[in-house]
Design an enzyme around this catalytic site. Structure first.
Site, PDB file in Angstrom:
ATOM      1  N   ASP A  52       9.395   5.706  -4.556  1.00  0.00           N
ATOM      2  CA  ASP A  52      10.497   4.559  -4.773  1.00  0.00           C
ATOM      3  C   ASP A  52      10.562   4.058  -6.080  1.00  0.00           C
ATOM      4  OD1 ASP A  52       7.643   3.511  -4.763  1.00  0.00           O
ATOM      5  OD2 ASP A  52       8.101   2.405  -2.616  1.00  0.00           O
ATOM      6  N   ASN A 107       2.829  -6.517   5.333  1.00  0.00           N
ATOM      7  CA  ASN A 107       3.742  -6.492   6.639  1.00  0.00           C
ATOM      8  C   ASN A 107       3.815  -5.008   7.079  1.00  0.00           C
ATOM      9  OD1 ASN A 107       5.383  -5.114   4.686  1.00  0.00           O
ATOM     10  ND2 ASN A 107       6.998  -6.835   4.923  1.00  0.00           N
ATOM     11  N   HIS A 162       4.763  -2.391   5.690  1.00  0.00           N
ATOM     12  CA  HIS A 162       5.642  -1.212   5.136  1.00  0.00           C
ATOM     13  C   HIS A 162       5.060  -0.113   4.226  1.00  0.00           C
ATOM     14  CE1 HIS A 162       5.616  -3.929   1.061  1.00  0.00           C
ATOM     15  NE2 HIS A 162       4.923  -2.669   0.734  1.00  0.00           N
TER      16      HIS A 162
HETATM   17  C1  F6R Z   1       4.746   1.865  -3.765  1.00  0.00           C
HETATM   18  C2  F6R Z   1       5.012   1.492  -2.498  1.00  0.00           C
HETATM   19  C3  F6R Z   1       4.558   0.356  -1.437  1.00  0.00           C
HETATM   20  C4  F6R Z   1       3.007   0.238  -1.736  1.00  0.00           C
HETATM   21  C5  F6R Z   1       2.729  -1.328  -1.106  1.00  0.00           C
HETATM   22  C6  F6R Z   1       1.140  -1.486  -1.266  1.00  0.00           C
HETATM   23  O1  F6R Z   1       5.170   3.002  -4.343  1.00  0.00           O
HETATM   24  O2  F6R Z   1       5.407   2.367  -1.853  1.00  0.00           O
HETATM   25  O3  F6R Z   1       4.576   0.724  -0.276  1.00  0.00           O
HETATM   26  O4  F6R Z   1       2.272   1.226  -1.465  1.00  0.00           O
HETATM   27  O5  F6R Z   1       3.238  -2.106  -1.314  1.00  0.00           O
HETATM   28  O6  F6R Z   1       0.964  -1.857  -2.650  1.00  0.00           O
HETATM   29  P1  F6R Z   1      -0.552  -2.130  -3.334  1.00  0.00           P
HETATM   30  O7  F6R Z   1      -1.210  -0.601  -3.270  1.00  0.00           O
HETATM   31  O8  F6R Z   1      -0.209  -2.783  -4.659  1.00  0.00           O
HETATM   32  O9  F6R Z   1      -1.094  -2.991  -2.375  1.00  0.00           O
END
Ligand code: F6R
Length: 235
Positions: free
Chosen positions: A63, A129, A131
């Site tokens: 992303d 959440n 995602h």
């Molecule tokens: C990043 C991404 C997000 C993160 C997620 C967790 O490229 O796609 O889905 O993996 O928000 O973020 P962290 O690792 O910072 O807790």
């Protein structure tokens, strides 16, 4: 899902590094799906400090924020360069272009890249959440690359990287869950108590679009690397 509970992120990074090395031993021109965020940083550090050779490999990131270019230190291209690509060169690195004027065309371009370069091994983090990528709760499981309006919870979680909450971009381009699920292998990292509920729902809950990562129960090769805190709500 193969759940590995580790005592440190460094230990988790070594487990992931071995999976990467095995993949490269099979095919040094492998395609790796990569993520940004805090969860994969220890892994990227371990990769940089190893003798792993990515010069024949391709990367495809999950992303990118809409409206941030590579000079912005909060863009994902900047993150990937400074944490990995500048230190470990690949043959080619693909990321969505957050500056594309025509975002619909950019999502099509990215889908074509993923079709042309099937992902052998995908790294994921997980949001509080549930995602994955920027596929927020409610996102259909078969979606491909799309433009996302970020949820208030994700904006808040990411605000720590910006001057303030208002500076967090409101949109991102994200690989879709459908494309993530086509990856042959997946490694999901989650560390810390704030991920415990999402990890419980992902591993032990029902498969539902309310918890996007729960779709991983339908994939046959997922390694979940978590610390004790992220594992604390598991049965
Ligand atoms: C990043 C991404 C997000 C993160 C997620 C967790 O490229 O796609 O889905 O993996 O928000 O973020 P962290 O690792 O910072 O807790």
């Amino acid at each position: 899902m193969d759940v590995k509970i580790v005592s440190s992120q460094e230990e988790g990074a070594q487990i992931a590094l071995k999976i990467f090395q095995d993949q490269l031993a099979k095919n040094n021109a492998s395609v790796f799906g990569l993520a940004t965020g805090s969860s994969p940083i220890a892994f990227y550090e371990a990769a940089v400090n190893s003798d792993i050779d990515f010069t024949k490999a391709t990367s495809i990131n999950l992303d990118e924020y809409v409206g941030l270019d590579g000079n912005n230190d909060q863009s994902y291209i900047y993150f990937m360069k400074s944490n990995l690509f500048d230190k470990k060169p690949f043959k080619v690195n693909y990321l969505p272009n957050g500056m594309a004027k025509d975002l619909a065309a950019e999502t099509k371009r990215y889908d074509q890249i993923i079709d042309d370069n099937p992902i052998d091994l995908q790294i994921l983090g997980i949001g509080r959440n549930g995602h994955i990528g920027f596929n927020e709760p409610g996102t259909p499981f078969d979606i491909t690359t799309h433009v996302v309006d970020l949820t208030p919870s994700t904006i808040e979680a990411n605000a720590r990287f910006f001057e303030n909450k208002d500076a967090v971009p409101r949109q991102a381009i994200s690989m879709g869950i459908g494309s993530i699920m086509k990856s042959k292998k997946i490694i999901l990292f989650a560390y810390g108590e704030s991920k415990a509920q999402a990890i419980k729902d992902t591993i032990e809950g029902s498969v539902t679009t309310h918890v996007p990562a729960s779709v991983l129960q339908n994939h046959n090769d997922v390694t979940v690397i978590i610390d004790q805190a992220a594992a604390s709500l598991l049965k």
